[in-house]
Design an enzyme around this catalytic site. Sequence first.
Site, short mmCIF file in Angstrom:
data_model
loop_
_atom_site.label_atom_id
_atom_site.label_comp_id
_atom_site.label_asym_id
_atom_site.label_seq_id
_atom_site.Cartn_x
_atom_site.Cartn_y
_atom_site.Cartn_z
N SER A 1 0.84 -1.19 0.00
CA SER A 1 0.00 0.00 0.00
C SER A 1 0.89 1.26 0.00
O SER A 1 1.71 1.41 -0.89
CB SER A 1 -0.97 -0.05 1.19
N HIS B 1 -7.88 -5.46 0.13
CA HIS B 1 -6.66 -4.66 0.23
C HIS B 1 -5.61 -5.35 1.10
O HIS B 1 -4.41 -5.23 0.84
CB HIS B 1 -6.99 -3.29 0.81
#
Length: 246
Positions: free
Chosen positions: A99, A227
């Site tokens: 990320s 995610h």
Amino acid sequence: MTAAVGPRTWLRRFHTTPDPATRPVQLVCLPHAGGAAGYFVPLSAELCEVADVLAVQYPGRQDRWHDPAVDDLHELARQVVAALEPALDDRPVVLFGHSMGALVAYEAARLLNPARLYVSGCPAPSRGVESEQEITDDQGILDDLRALDGTDAELLSDPALLELILPALRADYRAVRTYSWRTGPEPSCPLTVLTGDRDPRTPADAVMEWKRHGTKDIRFHAYEGGHFYLTEHTRQVAELIAADLA
């Protein structure tokens, strides 16, 4: 046992046996926005036999809560590289970022020229993280963290704990929101892009745009999940990395 490595305790080594100095490669892991070095304990456990695994502890969180958080990704990458250089030796260094950490790893790779670069759960730098560009207040940050389902819900509802973690979260989200890709030499090492197939952060076109940011051997791997797919697929990702390092 966790060992701090490098200046101002930027680096953590979670597994010290066998002797990490005998491992042929140094693998440096960079966490997500709001994340800490401990996120990579499971990955370190899987890979400590084949690599000397180090995880970066950004300032402003956990045992570094007293250090001011950095709200500029280019500056954060420079500080990471400055902290890494004394800890590196003649062994090849590999970077893995998830990320926000993927952007930090990418910018660090432009300075370090590592042997390999893994970027996980992140659109290409030239694309930007569009979903975070409109998040400018605390409530938006908390809502986003809940939607991504990667943070303990009790932590996000505890006022005392929130008071401790919000400064770092604000800085991280501001760093991603204001990040702007700059033209220049791209990493010359092999690049591997990892995503979750249901990650709202990584639409297919934004992921494929990573092709702009490597010069050779660019690969893409998608795993089932959102995610934080890495939490559920640590072993599979570790097997991929171990095969590359072999």
